[in-house]
Design a protein around this motif. Structure first.
Motif, mmCIF file in Angstrom:
data_model
loop_
_atom_site.group_PDB
_atom_site.id
_atom_site.type_symbol
_atom_site.label_atom_id
_atom_site.label_comp_id
_atom_site.label_asym_id
_atom_site.label_seq_id
_atom_site.Cartn_x
_atom_site.Cartn_y
_atom_site.Cartn_z
ATOM 1 N N ALA A 16 12.607 13.361 -10.415
ATOM 2 C CA ALA A 16 13.441 13.974 -11.437
ATOM 3 C C ALA A 16 12.671 14.170 -12.737
ATOM 4 O O ALA A 16 12.814 15.180 -13.432
ATOM 5 C CB ALA A 16 14.682 13.114 -11.677
ATOM 6 N N ALA A 17 11.807 13.193 -13.039
ATOM 7 C CA ALA A 17 11.007 13.313 -14.267
ATOM 8 C C ALA A 17 10.033 14.482 -14.186
ATOM 9 O O ALA A 17 9.850 15.230 -15.156
ATOM 10 C CB ALA A 17 10.254 12.006 -14.507
ATOM 11 N N GLU A 46 11.955 17.654 -14.678
ATOM 12 C CA GLU A 46 12.303 17.881 -16.081
ATOM 13 C C GLU A 46 11.090 18.333 -16.896
ATOM 14 O O GLU A 46 11.196 19.205 -17.762
ATOM 15 C CB GLU A 46 12.880 16.599 -16.672
ATOM 16 N N ARG A 47 9.934 17.746 -16.590
ATOM 17 C CA ARG A 47 8.734 18.150 -17.305
ATOM 18 C C ARG A 47 8.365 19.605 -17.016
ATOM 19 O O ARG A 47 7.963 20.349 -17.921
ATOM 20 C CB ARG A 47 7.573 17.231 -16.921
ATOM 21 N N LEU A 74 10.435 21.942 -16.143
ATOM 22 C CA LEU A 74 11.433 22.780 -16.786
ATOM 23 C C LEU A 74 11.142 22.930 -18.278
ATOM 24 O O LEU A 74 11.230 24.024 -18.847
ATOM 25 C CB LEU A 74 12.826 22.196 -16.568
ATOM 26 N N VAL A 75 10.759 21.824 -18.908
ATOM 27 C CA VAL A 75 10.414 21.875 -20.334
ATOM 28 C C VAL A 75 9.182 22.746 -20.556
ATOM 29 O O VAL A 75 9.120 23.564 -21.487
ATOM 30 C CB VAL A 75 10.181 20.454 -20.877
#
Length: 563
Positions: free
Chosen positions: A14-15, A18-19, A21-22
């Motif tokens: 998940a991390a 998210e990275r 996506l950022v």
């Protein structure tokens, strides 16, 4: 209790998500969107270039037909023919037939060439055979008596299949071709069979070595036919007089007539593309600049011009185009005879067609790379002719056309759907391509109802053509790849026998093409995305194009022959 390893792994996943996506949000606006805008404008500009070139040729061809100024109609062939017959001053003609493992069609070209109407003492048929096929069993009818060998009494033809008593002889392609030449030689035809132990230089090497023979040096003109081409008996009478009338003329090119155009959808779509090439591109080049690309077959060269241009060179896979450009730079002129057609066969398997298109796309791009400086520095031709050769003949037709067809319609448009920040004008995305397509397809009225299928299939093939063009420009791997276009001999078979090669005998692995399947998945994803979030109707085109990639990718185009 939860497994801590799994929990930690899930957290790490998940991390990472998210990275990513950022990171995407950070680079999307400042980097990706401007890059897509730039690519869209570049493709739009190339699309306008292609459209302008099509409009120009449409105007020229309309004027040529309305004003009746086709270059080949200005010659008085009948009077020249009468003079030749009266004086019995026929020039010496060499007919070259290069072939490589052509066991399905070799008899067509050899038979048609030997049957041409020209004094037998003034024509030499030279068969250049590079065949390496293994020995196969050939059916030969039984002789009338035991003392008479079968090859002295019967010829190998389709009637053998209905023969009651037959022999099965182990023959290679080389032996079959040599036997066919001996058969025609026994009938009084001057046939020379030349076999090479190596394929050095491929077709160019075979033609070059053929011209080095002692008997070839006495010839004034050389006619060239590929193994599946069948010239009519009066072919030489309708071409040689052009060369005799105009000493500045180097090449007389006939158009192609496709005997298997109705074999399948693949051949119908090929016919649409090639009809435009002959009816417009070749005719416009002949009528305006006396220059066009030699098609490699169904043409007659003046021997003097061929030697003056430097002869055959094998530095690219388009030796025919190479020779034509060099001869044009030496000041020689060409004429295209639009009302003279030579029968031939279109590749009816997708595998053969794909290899052919790779060679036809990679070769011109590589030749452009090698000859650009030579064309610019040439002082024997006008600036307008240089511009025509560089911009129109090479850059727009051989490079821009492939790039814009694939990258714009299969990459940029789908990318604009995924990034709505980039607005795609309908004028560029719809109207100009539609007009360009109509100008291309109008040359084949009987297949105009297939125009949608033709568009989608051309976009699929543009992927291979664009890739081959890049390989040619960069001289990368496969730049010198030469795979002979396999023919099935459809010209001499009925529909029932040709259908024996259909897809039912093919293994599923042989039919799948991974690149097409992946492109289909990408376009299908873009289709779904546009349906859910888009405000335009691009999903209609994207869905149809994705299905076209799937149809080709899973092997449902053309006739199939199992390996």
């Amino acid at each position: 209790m939860r497994n801590p390893v799994l929990v930690e792994g899930a957290g790490d996943g998940a991390a990472v998500g998210e990275r990513l996506l950022v990171l995407w949000r950070r680079i999307r606006t400042p980097m990706v969107v401007p890059l897509l805008w730039a690519l869209m404008y570049a493709c739009a500009f190339m699309s306008v270039m292609l459209f302008a070139e099509r409009v120009y040729m449409a105007i020229v061809i309309v004027l040529v037909k309305l004003l009746r100024i086709k270059r080949y109609t200005k010659y008085k062939l009948d009077s020249m023919r009468q003079e030749m017959e009266a004086a019995e001053s026929h020039p010496m003609v060499l007919v070259q037939i290069p072939m490589f493992n052509e066991k399905e069609v070799y008899r067509l070209s050899i038979g048609a060439a030997c049957a041409m109407s020209w004094p037998s003492n003034k024509m030499i048929v030279q068969v250049l055979d590079d065949s390496t096929d293994p020995v196969i069993k050939v059916m030969i009818p039984a002789p009338a008596t035991e003392k008479e060998p079968p090859w002295q009494r019967h010829a190998m033809d389709d009637a053998l299949l209905t023969c009651d008593a037959c022999f099965w002889l182990p023959w290679s392609s080389q032996e079959m071709v040599e036997y066919e030449c001996q058969s025609w030689a026994s009938k009084g035809v001057n046939v020379e069979y030349e076999f090479r132990n190596s394929r050095s230089g491929y077709k160019a090497g075979a033609l070059r070595e053929g011209l080095e023979k002692s008997y070839a040096k006495d010839c004034d003109f050389v006619a060239i036919f590929d193994a599946d081409f069948q010239p009519d008996p009066d072919y030489l009478w309708r071409t040689i007089p052009f060369l005799l009338t105009n000493p500045e003329l180097a090449l007389v090119q006939a158009r192609w007539k496709f005997v298997n155009a109705d074999e399948c959808l693949l051949t119908r779509l090929q016919e649409m593309s090639l009809d435009y090439h002959f009816s417009v591109e070749q005719e416009v080049g002949s009528s305006t600049y006396s220059f066009f690309g030699f098609n490699g077959t169904a043409g007659v060269w003046r021997m003097e011009a061929l030697v003056d241009a430097g002869g055959w060179k094998d530095r690219t896979t388009v030796e025919d185009m190479d020779l034509a450009v060099r001869a044009s730079l030496r000041g020689w002129k060409f004429v295209f005879v639009g009302d003279l057609a030579v029968k031939n066969e279109l590749p009816s398997t997708f595998k053969a067609y794909r290899f052919q298109q790779h060679r036809w796309s990679c070769g011109p791009a590589n030749l452009f790379r090698k000859m650009l400086k030579e064309i610019l520095c040439c002082k024997r031709v006008s600036a307008w002719k240089k511009f025509h050769v560089i911009y129109d003949f090479f850059f727009v037709r051989k490079i821009v056309a492939h790039f814009v067809t694939f990258f714009f319609y299969c990459v940029i448009i789908p990318a604009c759907v995924l990034l709505p920040d980039v607005h795609l004008p309908k004028f560029i995305a719809v109207y100009i391509p539609s007009a360009t397509t109509v100008l291309n397809a109008i040359c084949t009225p009987r297949s105009f109802h297939l125009i949608i299928f033709w568009i989608l299939f051309e976009n699929v093939m543009a992927m291979h053509r664009a890739k081959a063009t890049i390989i040619g420009l960069l001289e990368a791997n496969r730049v010198y790849e030469w795979i002979v276009t396999a023919k099935l001999g459809n010209a001499s078979r009925n529909k029932n026998s040709s259908r024996s090669h259909r897809r039912s005998r093919c293994r599923i692995v042989e039919r799948i093409h991974l690149m097409e399947v992946l492109m289909g998945l990408f376009l299908l994803y873009c289709t779904i995305y546009d349906i859910m979030f888009g405000r335009d109707l691009f999903y209609v085109y994207l869905f149809a194009q994705s299905m076209a990639f799937f149809v080709v990718g899973f092997g449902y185009v053309g006739v199939y022959v199992s390996n």
